[in-house]
Motif scaffolding. Structure first.
Motif, PDB file in Angstrom:
ATOM      1  N   GLY A  68     -23.460   4.367  23.439  1.00 37.53           N
ATOM      2  CA  GLY A  68     -24.626   4.339  22.863  1.00 37.53           C
ATOM      3  C   GLY A  68     -25.852   4.915  23.173  1.00 37.53           C
ATOM      4  O   GLY A  68     -26.910   5.046  23.110  1.00 37.53           O
ATOM      5  N   VAL A  69     -25.442   5.834  24.303  1.00 39.27           N
ATOM      6  CA  VAL A  69     -26.499   6.566  25.042  1.00 39.27           C
ATOM      7  C   VAL A  69     -26.576   8.030  24.088  1.00 39.27           C
ATOM      8  O   VAL A  69     -26.005   8.890  24.555  1.00 39.27           O
ATOM      9  N   THR A  70     -27.004   8.145  23.178  1.00 40.54           N
ATOM     10  CA  THR A  70     -27.379   9.504  22.415  1.00 40.54           C
ATOM     11  C   THR A  70     -28.536  10.131  22.790  1.00 40.54           C
ATOM     12  O   THR A  70     -29.399   9.852  23.813  1.00 40.54           O
ATOM     13  N   ILE A  71     -28.804  11.416  22.547  1.00 37.62           N
ATOM     14  CA  ILE A  71     -29.875  12.251  22.861  1.00 37.62           C
ATOM     15  C   ILE A  71     -31.255  11.814  22.462  1.00 37.62           C
ATOM     16  O   ILE A  71     -32.227  11.577  23.126  1.00 37.62           O
ATOM     17  N   ALA A  72     -31.240  11.034  21.262  1.00 37.36           N
ATOM     18  CA  ALA A  72     -32.193  10.441  20.679  1.00 37.36           C
ATOM     19  C   ALA A  72     -32.777   9.252  21.389  1.00 37.36           C
ATOM     20  O   ALA A  72     -33.909   9.017  21.888  1.00 37.36           O
ATOM     21  N   SER A  73     -31.695   8.398  21.656  1.00 33.41           N
ATOM     22  CA  SER A  73     -32.104   7.056  22.562  1.00 33.41           C
ATOM     23  C   SER A  73     -32.352   7.417  23.898  1.00 33.41           C
ATOM     24  O   SER A  73     -33.411   6.858  24.289  1.00 33.41           O
ATOM     25  N   ALA A  74     -31.903   8.463  24.521  1.00 27.87           N
ATOM     26  CA  ALA A  74     -32.305   8.703  25.914  1.00 27.87           C
ATOM     27  C   ALA A  74     -33.744   9.302  25.994  1.00 27.87           C
ATOM     28  O   ALA A  74     -34.619   9.129  27.014  1.00 27.87           O
ATOM     29  N   LEU A  75     -33.924  10.223  24.871  1.00 33.81           N
ATOM     30  CA  LEU A  75     -35.261  10.864  24.769  1.00 33.81           C
ATOM     31  C   LEU A  75     -36.417   9.712  24.908  1.00 33.81           C
ATOM     32  O   LEU A  75     -37.550  10.069  25.598  1.00 33.81           O
ATOM     33  N   ARG A  76     -36.343   8.783  24.061  1.00 32.32           N
ATOM     34  CA  ARG A  76     -37.331   7.681  24.219  1.00 32.32           C
ATOM     35  C   ARG A  76     -37.567   6.961  25.463  1.00 32.32           C
ATOM     36  O   ARG A  76     -38.494   6.998  25.907  1.00 32.32           O
ATOM     37  N   THR A  77     -36.390   6.711  26.327  1.00 28.70           N
ATOM     38  CA  THR A  77     -36.651   6.473  27.605  1.00 28.70           C
ATOM     39  C   THR A  77     -37.053   7.576  28.667  1.00 28.70           C
ATOM     40  O   THR A  77     -38.202   7.164  29.360  1.00 28.70           O
ATOM     41  N   VAL A  78     -36.830   8.856  28.411  1.00 29.73           N
ATOM     42  CA  VAL A  78     -37.392   9.826  29.116  1.00 29.73           C
ATOM     43  C   VAL A  78     -38.920   9.918  28.977  1.00 29.73           C
ATOM     44  O   VAL A  78     -39.468  10.377  30.059  1.00 29.73           O
TER      45      VAL A  78
END
Length: 471
Positions: A324-334
């Motif tokens: 579940g760690v996609t670029i989009a999901s990780a970008l929100r956290t970043v």
């Protein structure tokens, strides 16, 4: 102990010379310096012999033996193999190293003449087959060969005429030594096993990673499998774990273009994109660009799939879609990690593109890649991904398009007459110094060795004009 093998695959025999070590069973005849011929019964798979740590053989005086490791359980294997061969097998206890040496020397063709039916069996059988020394040696030799050739990819393909192996060297494919047709499924299973993939699943594509150490070099292998009509095809992308990106000047970027590109990268915010086809060096260029910034005074976070280079002072986040760690999901956290610079491996979807533009609008410098044919096409590509044109104009500072072309081999490049295609590329100007590689041992007769980047840069003023109504 001396081992010598004479291949006789048609008769399913492997001749092995073994010196006696005094380990013979007291009830069995002694065979000092005897010539043994390993026998593969037609109904027994080689995996059976490995799992039971035994090997049936014939001595030069015509006696049938069952060579067995000290801990081998012969309660089932001795009667079953005796029945399969049609002769009673006398037991000879040897060290496991001696028995294993015999098994390892059996020709590949002999292995797969008997194991072909079991390759499509349960996952336990596939795992056993994929762990056999002949398969391990073949896969290891493929990787070693690719490293020697400086290949970027290994292609293992299933086709109508059997399996094929090809290496991508300097952007072109070169044929390699193909495995026996019966060995293809076992090689694929071995690679899937190393990549932590489901070896029993042949119907859907799978992706994985392998880390290996070869010739004192750490390699990351990106694995991709694809089901085809004639079996599974596999592509391995070779990435050097300890590799470091080069300087922009070493990538072949002209000085004037490099100065303009660096000026865009020194901006505190905005969006800079590198475009080009797969394998054109986009990530290498982005990392070389990151090296131009003061990493000790900035928070730099990258989102990659996979991480191709290791940079000190940079927070690198691997993308793992399987959990579940996609670029989009990780970008929100970043965005909540207070970054100064964000590198997004690739804008693949509308969500990632939208979040990247929002990050650029809120005071971050965002670097990313797109797959387009040239720099200008990045603008309609962003709008196709759902980014409004006014946001493209407000955030997009620069687009760098690049390709990789092959270099003349420095060892054999010689003066040559310019062709009309070269004159056309030079816009009608006759090249004063035209060289062509004639082929040598260094380039394996191709005339080329290594690649060089060619670039096209679109800067913000052109971007603003391009997004105005009517353009």
């Amino acid at each position: 102990m001396e081992v010598d093998l004479t291949s006789a695959s048609r008769s399913n025999l492997a001749t092995v010379l073994m010196a006696s070590t005094g380990e013979a069973d007291g009830n069995a005849p002694t065979c000092a310096d005897a010539m043994y011929t390993a026998v593969l019964p037609p109904t027994a798979a080689i995996g059976y012999l490995w799992s039971h740590r035994v090997c049936p053989a014939i001595s030069e005086d015509g006696l049938y033996w069952l060579l067995a490791a000290p801990d081998a359980n012969l309660e089932d294997s001795q009667p079953e193999l005796s029945e399969a061969i049609g002769h009673r097998l006398e037991v000879k206890r040897l060290s496991w190293e001696s028995v294993r040496s015999v098994l390892e020397c059996i020709p590949l063709e002999s292995h797969w003449e008997h194991d072909g039916a079991s390759i499509e069996g349960e996952s336990a059988d596939l795992r056993d087959i994929a762990s056999q020394p002949p398969v391990i040696r073949f896969v290891s030799s493929l990787i070693a060969k690719a490293l020697k050739l400086r290949a970027s990819d290994i292609h293992i393909e299933a086709g109508l005429g059997g399996a094929a192996v090809r290496f991508r060297v300097d952007g072109t494919l070169e044929a390699g030594e193909a495995p026996p047709e019966q060995l293809h499924a076992a090689v694929v299973s071995r690679i899937k096993l190393l990549g932590d993939l489901d070896i029993a699943e042949h119907r859907v594509p799978q992706d994985g990673r392998i880390r290996v150490r070869l010739e004192n070099r750490d390699l990351d292998l990106r694995v991709s499998t694809l089901p085809t009509m004639h079996g599974e095809s596999v592509v391995l992308r070779l990435l050097e774990s300890a590799g470091r990106p080069g300087d922009l000047s070493r990538l072949g970027m002209p000085d004037d273009l490099q100065d303009e590109f660096l000026a865009q990268l020194r901006k505190p915010n905005g969006l800079t994109i590198v475009t080009g086809p797969t394998g054109s060096g986009k990530t290498t260029t982005l990392y070389a660009a990151l090296n131009q910034r003061d990493l000790s005074r900035e928070k730099v976070i990258t989102l990659e799939d996979p991480i191709e280079y290791r940079l000190p002072g940079v927070v690198q986040v691997p993308v793992r879609s399987s959990v579940g760690v996609t670029i989009a999901s990780a970008l929100r956290t970043v965005l909540r990690q207070d970054p100064d610079v964000i590198m997004v491996g690739e804008m693949r979807d509308a969500e990632t593109a939208g979040l990247s533009v929002q990050a650029a609008l809120t005071g971050h410098l965002v670097l990313s890649t797109l797959h387009t044919i040239d720099a200008f096409t990045a603008i309609p590509r962003l709008t196709d991904l759902g980014v409004p044109a006014y946001l493209v104009a407000a955030t997009l500072d620069a687009v760098l398009a690049q390709r990789l072309v092959r270099r003349n081999c420095p060892s054999c490049a010689s003066p040559a007459s310019a062709t009309m295609s070269a004159v056309n590329i030079a816009h009608g100007a006759w090249p004063p110094h035209y060289l062509r590689g004639i082929g040598c041992a260094e380039c394996r007769g191709t005339g080329y060795r290594g690649r060089l980047g060619i670039y096209e840069l679109l800067v913000s003023m052109a971007t603003e004009n391009a997004t105005r109504p009517g353009n």
